[in-house]
Design a protein around this motif. Structure first.
Motif, PDB file in Angstrom:
ATOM      1  N   ILE A  26       0.822  -1.206   0.000  1.00  0.00           N
ATOM      2  CA  ILE A  26       0.000   0.000   0.000  1.00  0.00           C
ATOM      3  C   ILE A  26       0.861   1.262   0.000  1.00  0.00           C
ATOM      4  N   GLY A  27       1.795   1.353   0.919  1.00  0.00           N
ATOM      5  CA  GLY A  27       2.625   2.550   1.032  1.00  0.00           C
ATOM      6  C   GLY A  27       3.435   2.843  -0.218  1.00  0.00           C
ATOM      7  N   GLN A  32       4.601   5.727  -5.159  1.00  0.00           N
ATOM      8  CA  GLN A  32       4.987   5.705  -6.569  1.00  0.00           C
ATOM      9  C   GLN A  32       4.025   6.529  -7.417  1.00  0.00           C
ATOM     10  N   GLY A  33       2.749   6.445  -7.118  1.00  0.00           N
ATOM     11  CA  GLY A  33       1.779   7.252  -7.855  1.00  0.00           C
ATOM     12  C   GLY A  33       1.996   8.737  -7.633  1.00  0.00           C
ATOM     13  N   ALA A  36       5.313   9.820  -9.442  1.00  0.00           N
ATOM     14  CA  ALA A  36       5.156   9.889 -10.893  1.00  0.00           C
ATOM     15  C   ALA A  36       4.324  11.111 -11.288  1.00  0.00           C
ATOM     16  N   GLY A  37       3.272  11.377 -10.546  1.00  0.00           N
ATOM     17  CA  GLY A  37       2.443  12.551 -10.844  1.00  0.00           C
ATOM     18  C   GLY A  37       3.205  13.850 -10.675  1.00  0.00           C
ATOM     19  N   ASP A  38       3.973  13.950  -9.603  1.00  0.00           N
ATOM     20  CA  ASP A  38       4.761  15.166  -9.376  1.00  0.00           C
ATOM     21  C   ASP A  38       5.871  15.315 -10.419  1.00  0.00           C
ATOM     22  N   MET A  64      11.473   2.602  -3.699  1.00  0.00           N
ATOM     23  CA  MET A  64      10.127   2.323  -3.186  1.00  0.00           C
ATOM     24  C   MET A  64       9.727   0.874  -3.445  1.00  0.00           C
ATOM     25  N   GLU A  65      10.103   0.363  -4.602  1.00  0.00           N
ATOM     26  CA  GLU A  65       9.754  -1.025  -4.931  1.00  0.00           C
ATOM     27  C   GLU A  65      10.489  -2.006  -4.028  1.00  0.00           C
TER      28      GLU A  65
END
Length: 86
Positions: A26-27, A32-33, A36-38, A64-65
C-alpha cells in the motif's frame, strides 16, 4: 506442540503473510503514484529538465519497490521458513 496449536500457528502465519504483502504494497504504491504525478507536473512546467527528473524518478521508484520486496520476503519466510511449525 500439540496438533491444534500447530494448526493455529499455521493459520496465523498465513494471515500474517497476507498482511505483510498487503500492507507492504500500500505505502509504496501510493508513493509511486504521487512521485510519478509530481515528476510529470515538473516536466510539464520545465521540459528542459526532463532527463534529470526522469533519472531521479526511476531511482526513487526502485527504492520504493524494494520496500514491497521486503514485505514479500517476510511473507515467504512466514509461509515456508517458519520455525514454529515443527
Amino acid at each position: 506442540m500439540v496438533n491444534g496449536s500447530t494448526e493455529l500457528v499455521a493459520a496465523a502465519s498465513a494471515l500474517a503473510a497476507g498482511f505483510a504483502v498487503g500492507l507492504g504494497a500500500i505505502g509504496p504504491g501510493i508513493g509511486q503514484g504521487s512521485a510519478a504525478g509530481d515528476a510529470l507536473a515538473g516536466i510539464a512546467r520545465q521540459p528542459e529538465t526532463e532527463g534529470r527528473v526522469r533519472g531521479v524518478l526511476l531511482l526513487g521508484l526502485a527504492f520504493m519497490e524494494s520496500l514491497t520486496i521486503y514485505g514479500l520476503v517476510v511473507a515467504l519466510s512466514l509461509l515456508f521458513a517458519n520455525p514454529f511449525l515443527k
